[in-house]
Design an enzyme around this catalytic site. Structure first.
Site, PDB file in Angstrom:
ATOM      1  N   TYR A  62       0.763  -0.948   0.171  1.00  0.00           N
ATOM      2  CA  TYR A  62      -0.029   0.031   0.169  1.00  0.00           C
ATOM      3  C   TYR A  62       0.875   1.265   0.210  1.00  0.00           C
ATOM      4  O   TYR A  62       0.698   2.355   0.964  1.00  0.00           O
ATOM      5  CB  TYR A  62      -1.003  -0.277   1.290  1.00  0.00           C
ATOM      6  CG  TYR A  62      -1.771  -1.227   1.190  1.00  0.00           C
ATOM      7  CD1 TYR A  62      -2.934  -1.084   0.176  1.00  0.00           C
ATOM      8  CD2 TYR A  62      -1.729  -2.234   2.019  1.00  0.00           C
ATOM      9  CE1 TYR A  62      -3.978  -2.291   0.205  1.00  0.00           C
ATOM     10  CE2 TYR A  62      -2.561  -3.386   2.104  1.00  0.00           C
ATOM     11  CZ  TYR A  62      -3.637  -3.237   1.097  1.00  0.00           C
ATOM     12  OH  TYR A  62      -4.528  -4.606   0.922  1.00  0.00           O
ATOM     13  N   TYR A  80     -13.929  -6.938   4.970  1.00  0.00           N
ATOM     14  CA  TYR A  80     -12.485  -7.180   4.332  1.00  0.00           C
ATOM     15  C   TYR A  80     -12.397  -8.565   4.522  1.00  0.00           C
ATOM     16  O   TYR A  80     -12.240  -9.204   5.648  1.00  0.00           O
ATOM     17  CB  TYR A  80     -11.514  -6.278   4.930  1.00  0.00           C
ATOM     18  CG  TYR A  80     -10.242  -6.456   4.432  1.00  0.00           C
ATOM     19  CD1 TYR A  80      -9.620  -5.951   3.294  1.00  0.00           C
ATOM     20  CD2 TYR A  80      -9.231  -7.465   4.892  1.00  0.00           C
ATOM     21  CE1 TYR A  80      -8.482  -5.995   2.570  1.00  0.00           C
ATOM     22  CE2 TYR A  80      -8.038  -7.545   4.264  1.00  0.00           C
ATOM     23  CZ  TYR A  80      -7.627  -6.964   3.495  1.00  0.00           C
ATOM     24  OH  TYR A  80      -6.513  -7.236   2.563  1.00  0.00           O
ATOM     25  N   ASP A 138     -14.923 -15.751   8.307  1.00  0.00           N
ATOM     26  CA  ASP A 138     -13.392 -15.432   8.103  1.00  0.00           C
ATOM     27  C   ASP A 138     -12.900 -15.025   9.418  1.00  0.00           C
ATOM     28  O   ASP A 138     -13.043 -13.946   9.971  1.00  0.00           O
ATOM     29  CB  ASP A 138     -13.518 -14.346   7.311  1.00  0.00           C
ATOM     30  CG  ASP A 138     -12.006 -13.871   6.976  1.00  0.00           C
ATOM     31  OD1 ASP A 138     -10.988 -14.183   7.599  1.00  0.00           O
ATOM     32  OD2 ASP A 138     -11.935 -12.953   6.025  1.00  0.00           O
TER      33      ASP A 138
END
Length: 427
Positions: free
Chosen positions: A14, A141, A242
């Site tokens: 990033y 996410y 998740d």
């Protein structure tokens, strides 16, 4: 260390090649400390993106890695097996919800999510139904690979620029009822309405239980999970949880689904699985799901990474899970949570702090403005801590072995940072 070469040629996560951010050279790490090339020592508040729960250079994990290295570092998992993978799978199944009986070992968290989505698609293909849609939550996410990005919030995430290129799935508003607060039954209404209309198109619902991580560090009410599980049962839709960020004790429970006492059909784990030593993840499912997947046209599950079941990573993961099995993590996480709940609310008095959230070994400061990354990162290093904010969020997920003095240094550094206007982007 050739930092100029790093700046000119190495692309860090990033970051822009046009204006690279400063990187700080680490030469060693032990316990909760990162040692920089210039002699600076930093208390790590990030557990290296939430993975080094036992701290760095832990003797048990290091011994496991060295011992396995003398035997074999890797062997293909197709047609071969080995004791580290068998032992790891035994440990995972003993810890996970008891409906999960099959373990697929993968490379990383994103790949574990990819595997879970492929399992769900192949499950319905084997049943003769074309269900190609997934339902996910806003602010969710699930990783950086293409399928994982496709079930990550397309508008409120770092992946919004890929909108239009990714498969288009279905998103519902995430619950507004916060963890520890009052439950609002209307939170489930958007999902309830969507499933009533589109249930025959939907292969699975995928979500992060209790804690939405990189999508906003939001903590939501356990009743939402209970309602989701009930809806999945009603419409025979698979539930994928998740737990890559939350698994292995981070929220105060071994797995976050335990806060709601539910069982997923598919569970993804990673990050802390090896205690931060090696990249490794796993996707667990029930024998019923696995058998249906394998009973279709393909006759098997169509996935097989080159480094699947890597013996070196499995051996370290076994050692990491043995530390979890000792149970010490429970008191460690409880002590961290109590300290953070005691110290962090005072930060609400700072002008640039909007909200404070604490759960288990997670502490979150939501600021009123985005942070000025270069400025605030340099400030934290000067204060002797490693904290890596993003957007408006300054958060810590420290190693479980962090002492009260370590935590105090982190909180004091954050308090100083959020009291300074220059650390925020204010237009």
């Amino acid at each position: 260390m050739d930092l100029e070469f790093d700046r000119q040629h190495i692309w860090h996560p990033y970051t822009s090649t046009l204006s690279p951010l400063t990187c700080y050279p680490v030469v060693s790490a032990k316990g909760v400390h990162l040692h920089l090339e210039d002699g600076t020592t930093l208390v790590d508040g990030m557990s290296s993106w939430w993975s080094t729960i036992h701290g760095y250079n832990h003797p048990a994990l290091t011994h496991a890695a060295k011992d396995q290295l003398d035997k074999m570092s890797h062997v293909m998992f197709g047609g071969l097996t080995h004791q580290p993978a068998i032992e790891l799978s035994k440990k995972l199944l003993a810890m996970a919800p008891n409906n999960l009986e099959q373990v697929f070992l993968a490379d990383s968290g994103s790949v574990a999510v990819e595997v879970s989505l492929k399992m769900a698609l192949q499950y319905w293909h084997s049943k003769g139904e074309r269900r190609s849609k997934f339902v996910s939550l806003r602010h969710g996410y699930h990783g950086d690979t293409f399928a994982a990005m496709s079930v990550t919030d397309p508008d409120n995430s770092m992946h919004s620029l890929y909108k239009g290129f990714l498969p288009e799935h279905l998103f519902v508003d995430s619950p507004s009822s916060v963890f520890g607060g009052e439950w609002d039954p209307s939170d489930i209404d958007p999902l309830k309405a969507l499933l009533a209309e589109r249930n025959s198109d939907i292969a699975a619902i995928i979500l992060e239980p209790i804690v939405q991580g990189a999508g906003g560090m939001r903590f939501y009410h356990p009743n939402y999970l209970k309602e989701v599980r009930a809806l999945c049962d009603r419409y025979s839709i698979l539930l994928i949880c998740d737990e890559i960020a939350t698994g292995f004790g981070r929220t105060g429970k071994l797995f976050a689904v335990e806060h709601a006492d539910i069982k997923p059909d598919i569970l993804c784990v990673g990050k802390a699985l090896t205690g931060g030593y090696m990249t490794l993840s796993a996707t667990l499912t029930s024998k019923q799901v696995a058998d249906i997947v394998c009973g279709g046209e393909a006759g098997c599950f169509m996935h097989g990474p080159t480094f699947m079941g890597n013996p070196l990573a499995c051996a370290v993961a076994c050692a990491s899970l043995e530390l979890i099995e000792s149970g010490q993590w429970q008191s460690q996480v409880r002590d961290i949570e109590q300290f953070l709940k005691q110290k962090m609310p005072a930060l609400l008095e700072c002008e640039y702090v909007h909200d404070i959230r604490v759960l288990g070994a997670i502490g979150v400061i939501e600021a009123t403005h985005p942070v000025a990354m270069e400025s605030i990162q340099a400030f934290f290093v000067k204060q002797g801590v490693w904290v890596r904010p993003f957007g408006k969020l300054i958060y810590i997920m420290p190693p479980y072995i962090s002492s009260e003095s370590d935590l105090r240094l982190l909180i004091e550094a954050i308090e100083k940072a959020v009291s300074n206007k220059q650390h925020f982007v204010i237009n």
